[in-house]
Design an enzyme around this catalytic site. Sequence first.
Site, PDB file in Angstrom:
ATOM      1  NE  ARG A 156      -3.635  -2.517   0.294  1.00 27.77           N
ATOM      2  CZ  ARG A 156      -3.337  -3.729  -0.166  1.00 27.77           C
ATOM      3  NH1 ARG A 156      -2.221  -3.916  -0.853  1.00 27.77           N
ATOM      4  NH2 ARG A 156      -4.131  -4.735   0.027  1.00 27.77           N
ATOM      5  CB  SER A 203      -8.892  -1.801   4.497  1.00 36.11           C
ATOM      6  OG  SER A 203      -9.318  -3.125   4.266  1.00 36.11           O
ATOM      7  CD  GLU A 273      -5.613   0.054   2.639  1.00 37.42           C
ATOM      8  OE1 GLU A 273      -6.351  -0.256   1.678  1.00 37.42           O
ATOM      9  OE2 GLU A 273      -5.142  -0.765   3.424  1.00 37.42           O
TER      10      GLU A 273
END
Length: 277
Positions: A156, A203, A273
Site C-alpha cells: 500500500r 479498509s 490506509e
Amino acid sequence: MILCNEPMNSHCSFRTGGLAQYFFIPNDLKDLSNFLKTNTKPLLFLGLGSNLLIRDQGFKGVVIKLSNFKQTKVEKNTLWVEAGVTLAKLSRLCYENYLYGGEFLSAIPGTVGGALMMNAGAFGFEFWQHVVSVTTINQLGVVFKRTKGNFDIGYRHVHSQHSNEYFINATLKFNQTKPQIDIKQLLDKRNQCQPTGKASCGSVFKNSKNYFAAKLIEDSQLKGVCIGGACISNKHANFIINQNKASSSDIINLITHIQQTVKSNFDIDLELEVIIK
C-alpha cells in the site's frame, strides 16, 4: 469543464465531505496539460473516491477527476490502460483476452490511477506486480514516461523519485497461463466478509507483517461502536460505515478513537490506509 464549490460527498464512497473550491474534468491529456500550465492552486487528483475522505471544510484548490481517461489497448500479453479505467473493467478486459492474473482486481472498488498511487491489492495480490511502465504529468503540465525502477514500491505504498507527478496511464503485463482464482468465488468471498453496498472507504487501516488491523480492533471490543453517524462495521472491524449521515469529523473522530484504543491495549500504532484531505 470547471465547476465551483462542488460537493465532494457525491464523488467519494464515504458519501461525506465539504466543497471543492474548483472541480475540473479534463477532456483528454492535452486539455489537462494546458490547464496545469496556468494553474497555481493546490491539486487533488480523483478516481472513484473509494479510498478518500474530504474534511467538512472542503478542499481549497482544484480537484481533478480523470473520468474521461478510459482508453485501453491490448497487445498479446500486454495492456495499456488510462488512469480513469475502473479496476472492475480492467479485470473483465484481462479475462476476456485470456490475460490471467488480474482476477483480484474485480474485488477492488477503484481506478487504475488510484491503484497506481497506493499499490492497491486484495487476497495477497498487488497491482504493481503487473506494472511495466507508466506515464505521469507534473504540476506544470509536462508529461513523462517512467519505468517501474523510478518508484519505491511496497505494501500500500508507492513513492516516486520525482515529486509532484500524477499517473495518467500504465502499461501492464499478465503472464499467467491460467486464472489465479475464480472471479465469482472471489466476489462471493468478499461479500461474505465485507460490508459491501455500504457507504465506506474499504479498509481504513493498513495491515502489517505482524498483525491484522481488523483483529486488533475486534479484540479491543470496538465492533459496532459509533461516533455520530459513523460506525465500525459489525461484519469487518477494519471498515467504518457512514450509517446515519455522518460528517467527515464523525469519521475522523472514530478513527482517532480506534487508534487510541488499540495503542492503549496493544501498544501498536495503526497506520491509515484511507487518505484524508
